[in-house]
Design an enzyme around this catalytic site. Structure first.
Site, PDB file in Angstrom:
ATOM      1  N   PHE A 286       0.841  -1.202   0.000  1.00 21.82           N
ATOM      2  CA  PHE A 286       0.000   0.000   0.000  1.00 21.82           C
ATOM      3  C   PHE A 286       0.871   1.245   0.000  1.00 21.82           C
ATOM      4  O   PHE A 286       1.903   1.303   0.682  1.00 21.82           O
ATOM      5  CB  PHE A 286      -0.871   0.056   1.258  1.00 21.82           C
ATOM      6  CG  PHE A 286      -2.024  -0.905   1.279  1.00 21.82           C
ATOM      7  CD1 PHE A 286      -3.264  -0.533   0.799  1.00 21.82           C
ATOM      8  CD2 PHE A 286      -1.863  -2.182   1.789  1.00 21.82           C
ATOM      9  CE1 PHE A 286      -4.339  -1.415   0.834  1.00 21.82           C
ATOM     10  CE2 PHE A 286      -2.925  -3.069   1.837  1.00 21.82           C
ATOM     11  CZ  PHE A 286      -4.164  -2.688   1.352  1.00 21.82           C
ATOM     12  N   ASP A 287       0.442   2.245  -0.764  1.00 17.99           N
ATOM     13  CA  ASP A 287       0.954   3.590  -0.544  1.00 17.99           C
ATOM     14  C   ASP A 287       0.322   4.110   0.745  1.00 17.99           C
ATOM     15  O   ASP A 287      -0.724   3.610   1.178  1.00 17.99           O
ATOM     16  CB  ASP A 287       0.570   4.476  -1.725  1.00 17.99           C
ATOM     17  CG  ASP A 287       0.903   5.936  -1.482  1.00 17.99           C
ATOM     18  OD1 ASP A 287       2.046   6.221  -1.102  1.00 17.99           O
ATOM     19  OD2 ASP A 287      -0.006   6.782  -1.642  1.00 17.99           O
ATOM     20  N   LYS A 288       0.946   5.090   1.378  1.00 17.73           N
ATOM     21  CA  LYS A 288       0.406   5.602   2.637  1.00 17.73           C
ATOM     22  C   LYS A 288      -0.582   6.748   2.398  1.00 17.73           C
ATOM     23  O   LYS A 288      -1.782   6.613   2.638  1.00 17.73           O
ATOM     24  CB  LYS A 288       1.526   6.082   3.572  1.00 17.73           C
ATOM     25  CG  LYS A 288       0.982   6.640   4.913  1.00 17.73           C
ATOM     26  CD  LYS A 288       2.103   7.113   5.818  1.00 17.73           C
ATOM     27  CE  LYS A 288       2.665   8.449   5.380  1.00 17.73           C
ATOM     28  NZ  LYS A 288       1.734   9.586   5.626  1.00 17.73           N
ATOM     29  N   THR A 289      -0.093   7.857   1.898  1.00 19.02           N
ATOM     30  CA  THR A 289      -0.901   9.070   1.816  1.00 19.02           C
ATOM     31  C   THR A 289      -2.034   8.933   0.810  1.00 19.02           C
ATOM     32  O   THR A 289      -1.814   8.645  -0.359  1.00 19.02           O
ATOM     33  CB  THR A 289      -0.013  10.276   1.428  1.00 19.02           C
ATOM     34  OG1 THR A 289       1.058  10.380   2.351  1.00 19.02           O
ATOM     35  CG2 THR A 289      -0.827  11.557   1.436  1.00 19.02           C
TER      36      THR A 289
ATOM     37  N   VAL B  66      -1.289  -0.902  -4.257  1.00 15.00           N
ATOM     38  CA  VAL B  66      -2.478  -0.067  -4.129  1.00 15.00           C
ATOM     39  C   VAL B  66      -2.028   1.380  -3.928  1.00 15.00           C
ATOM     40  O   VAL B  66      -1.295   1.679  -2.985  1.00 15.00           O
ATOM     41  CB  VAL B  66      -3.354  -0.510  -2.938  1.00 15.00           C
ATOM     42  CG1 VAL B  66      -4.652   0.280  -2.914  1.00 15.00           C
ATOM     43  CG2 VAL B  66      -3.631  -2.002  -2.996  1.00 15.00           C
TER      44      VAL B  66
END
Length: 832
Positions: A503-506, A706
């Site tokens: 996953f990307d965070k922001t 994602v």
């Protein structure tokens, strides 16, 4: 077989210096990491002054349009030497007929690749100058595949409604589109009547014989027509095998068994067409969500106009409980809108007008003001401003992409296609060998021929041919109805066999709307000066963190005169710089100040930075000239329900979930611990995320990424499956991703994985069932246990079984998952 294309490097990357340029290396690396791309390299053989990017790819695995999307995601564009036509046709409703048309198109001069789905979606890439849209449409018409109002990628109409209706009637023959089904029923009816009359000694045998001949005619009409086409194309398909068997039965005087064979086979064909029609209708139902007309305000009056006549900037009046005709944003009114058809959200979303002072650019419109074509207005009256033409609306693009996605063949489909290419000739060889059985065993030639014909029927892989396409089409249709855009069988099947997700965070695991929570001035500095300097620089940046500083700064210093900076420049992955009062200002991560000239970070600023990071803040240190003004702490909260999504993913069998972030490692670790992730990797630049995905692919074989579809495009392109969040209205997200969650709801991801798991499970069930039936029938008919009649019944029964099993996906609902207990059972299923 791999296809090679040559693309002009200067056209793809105008700013690239040569093949050693980092952008060129990134483009080649991203392309070569994709399944189906064998190699990509620079070729100067044709012209020493012109570099060509040479790409070798497998058209059945990845299409030219997908390569174009990947190039777009890296800031490139494919040159204009290739044309694209995408059209929906009638007259193609079975796998065998789709494959035949596909072969015809691929042998056409100038065609680079062609894909035809069993529900009539045709997509062709061709070299401009060698062929044209008109030539391709002419071939379709001669084949008997009439356009039903499909459109090319540029939205140009390919057939008017009257043309479609007239052609459908012509190709449907006597009874229109129902002719094949009616003929199959007539074949079964005449066979049944002939058999029953034959039981009575009072009825002459000639009557039964005549009825059997009628059954041959009705049952063999369409089979013969398609067999002629396939033989002329030098292909020996199932239709040809069945005709041989029926002709052989007639030769032996077994008219009843031959008629039974053709009656059941034609009925199976008709039901296969029905199953494909169900999948097609599920997709077409999306297109029919948008209303035909709209009420538009022009010159102070309201007018009812066709949706196709709406122009960008028009103001449309949306009455209560009616469907919204176009993409746009609310300018007047308050109401709730049911967006489930596009985004999959189960609860209506409250909509409000954009602020009068807000930007009217589409990308700047807040979600609470944006509306989409095909969604349903609630109890209030809305006035919206149109931002997209009807052919370019989010709904129209979803329908178009789902239709084109059917051409992307799944791994299992590629296996079954290869298997059939070997299996059918092998069956013919076996049948010929069985004709010489009389030299080995003592039996009349009539018995030998009967056995060979029974084997011919038993070995025809009808169920195998339809098993995977029917499941894939049903899965894609169900996904589209649930707010998911899955671009083909390959992503559908790959997503269903994943074990790892990054996953990307922001904006993905977090809300994506960071807020300034802490202002810590350095010793001897003033908090007001710290904010004013930061505001002056960040007001000229479009980074999400900059927006948080600007909002807080303007609210705190309301009425104060703002400073003006110049030469503001982004420092990728690190921060930003600019000139203020003749001195350079740096704002960014603590790492930035170890990489640039100037004094190191003072102890008090370093201590404050560490303290804020340990509490989950993203920190930005501010230095004006050689003087440190302090540190800012920014907090981006995790999405509501994000931890529950992680738990549900584990319950579906995902065993390795990590987060990739450009934020510092301490902040990344804090969020990962809160959400229950396995690992967090911080301080990553875009190229570092790509490297992390490649490492995960090496370790896990398959991995999904994602992200938001923009900043994470390179990493998403590198992953086995790229998944974009909140793709509704976002061109980049929909083009880049293999799977797009249309709504900004992370909770749809477990449903996507669960649906893909179920699709993969049904594909495997169908594959083994169809292969198992063939494996049982061949020995049984070779040794005379089964005759033609029983072989036909079991053969056609297996076809109906796999089609019915696949159609279950259209009604799929995500199961209520039990609490996560380590994912043992799910992982065991995957490992098996």
């Amino acid at each position: 077989m791999a296809t090679e294309i040559q693309l002009d490097l200067r056209t793809l990357l105008p700013e690239a210096l040569d093949e050693r340029d980092a952008c060129v290396r990134n483009l080649i690396g991203a392309l070569e990491s994709r399944e189906g791309v064998r190699s990509a390299h620079i070729d100067r053989a044709h012209d020493a002054a012109t570099a060509q990017l040479c790409i070798h790819f497998e058209p059945d695995v990845i299409g030219l349009d997908r390569i174009r999307d990947l190039a777009h995601s890296l800031g490139a564009r494919v040159d204009s030497t290739f044309g694209h036509i995408s059209v929906e046709v009638d007259g193609v409703s079975r796998v065998a007929r789709a494959q035949l048309l596909e072969q015809r198109l691929r042998t056409m001069s100038g065609v680079v690749e062609a894909h035809v789905s069993p529900i009539g979606s045709v997509r062709v890439e061709y070299a401009v100058g060698e062929t044209s849209d008109a030539a391709i449409l002419d071939l379709l018409d001669k084949f008997g595949a009439s356009p039903r109002g499909g459109r090319t990628a540029d939205g140009a109409a390919r057939a008017t409604e009257p043309q479609v209706e007239g052609r459908a009637h012509k190709h449907g023959w006597i009874f229109g589109e129902r002719t094949e089904l009616i003929f199959a029923l007539l074949s079964a009816g005449t066979l049944t009547v002939g058999f029953l009359l034959g039981l009575s000694s009072a009825v002459p045998d000639a009557v039964s014989t005549a009825l059997y001949i009628a059954a041959y005619f009705f049952g063999g009409f369409y089979t013969l027509r398609e067999a002629i086409q396939t033989v002329m194309a030098k292909r020996f398909e199932i239709d040809f095998l069945m005709l041989l068997a029926a002709a052989g039965a007639a030769f032996l005087g077994e008219l009843a068994e031959g008629a039974l064979l053709l009656a059941l086979f034609s009925l199976g064909h008709a039901l296969e067409s029905y199953a494909m029609g169900r999948a097609r209708q599920a997709i077409q139902a999306l297109a029919e969500l948008a209303p035909v007309t709209a009420t538009v305000k022009r010159n102070g009056a309201e007018h009812e106009v066709p949706v196709g006549d709406l122009a960008i900037g028009d103001t449309v009046v949306i009455k209560p409980n009616t469907r919204i005709p176009s993409d746009g944003f609310v300018v007047v009114g308050l109401s709730s809108v049911d967006q489930s058809a596009v985004t999959g959200e189960s609860i209506p979303v409250e909509k409000m007008p954009v602020a009068p002072t807000s930007s009217r650019k589409e990308q700047d419109i807040a979600p609470e003001s944006r509306v989409f074509a095909g969604t349903v207005n609630g109890g209030g009256v809305l006035e919206i401003e149109v931002t997209r033409l009807s052919t370019d609306s989010t709904l129209a693009r979803v329908v178009r992409m789902v239709s084109e996605a059917q051409a992307q063949i799944s791994p299992t489909q590629r296996f079954t296609d290869r298997f059939q290419r070997v299996f059918v000739p092998a069956v013919l060889i076996l049948v010929v060998m069985l004709l010489f059985a009389g030299f080995v065993i003592d039996e009349p030639f009539s018995a030998t021929l009967y056995r060979a014909l029974a084997v011919l029927v038993a070995a025809s892989p009808c169920a195998l041919a339809i098993s995977t396409p029917s499941a894939v089409l049903s899965g894609l249709a169900r996904a589209a109805r649930g707010g998911l855009l899955i671009k083909g069988g390959a992503p559908l099947e790959n997503l269903g066999t994943l074990r790892a997700i990054a996953f990307d965070k922001t904006g993905t695991l977090t809300v994506g709307k960071p807020e300034l929570t802490d202002v810590v001035p350095a010793g001897g500095s003033d908090g007001t000066e710290l904010l004013r300097v930061a505001l002056a620089i960040e007001s000229q940046s479009d980074h999400p963190l900059a927006s948080a500083i600007v909002r807080a700064g303007r609210a705190t210093m309301d009425g104060s005169t703002a400073l003006t900076a110049r030469e503001v420049t982004s420092i990728t992955g690190r921060g930003v710089s600019g000139i203020l009062d003749g001195e350079i200002v740096h704002i960014g991560k603590r790492q930035l100040f170890g990489e640039i000239a100037g004094p190191p970070i003072p102890a008090d600023v370093a201590e404050a930075t560490t303290r804020l990071e340990e509490s989950g803040r993203t920190t930005m240190v501010v230095r004006h000239g050689s003087r440190y003004l302090g540190v800012l702490g920014i907090m981006d909260t995790s999405r509501p329900g994000a931890a529950d999504v992680i738990t549900r993913l584990r319950a579906t069998g995902i065993r390795n979930i990590i987060m990739l972030s450009g934020d510092n490692q301490i902040v990344a670790d804090a969020i990962a611990k809160k959400l229950g992730l396995d690992q967090a990797r911080g301080d990553l630049l875009p190229e570092d995320k790509v490297a992390a995905i490649r490492q995960m692919r090496d370790e896990e074989h398959k991995v999904a990424m994602v992200g938001d579809g923009v900043n994470d495009a390179p990493a998403m392109a590198t992953a086995t499956v790229g998944i974009a969040m909140g793709a509704a209205g976002s061109d980049v997200a929909m083009e880049t991703a293999d799977v797009a969650l249309m709504g900004d709801d992370l909770g749809r991801l477990p449903f996507a994985v669960a649906l893909s798991r179920q699709s993969s499970r049904i594909i495997r069930q169908n594959l083994w069932a169809s292969l198992g039936v063939v494996a049982i029938l061949i020995p049984a008919t070779v040794f005379g246990v089964f005759g033609i009649g029983l072989a036909v019944l079991i053969h056609e029964g297996s076809t109906l079984l796999v089609v019915g099993n696949a159609l279950r996906l259209l009604a799929y609902r995500e199961p209520k998952l039990a609490a996560y207990s380590g994912g043992t059972d799910a992982n065991r299923e995957l490992d098996e």
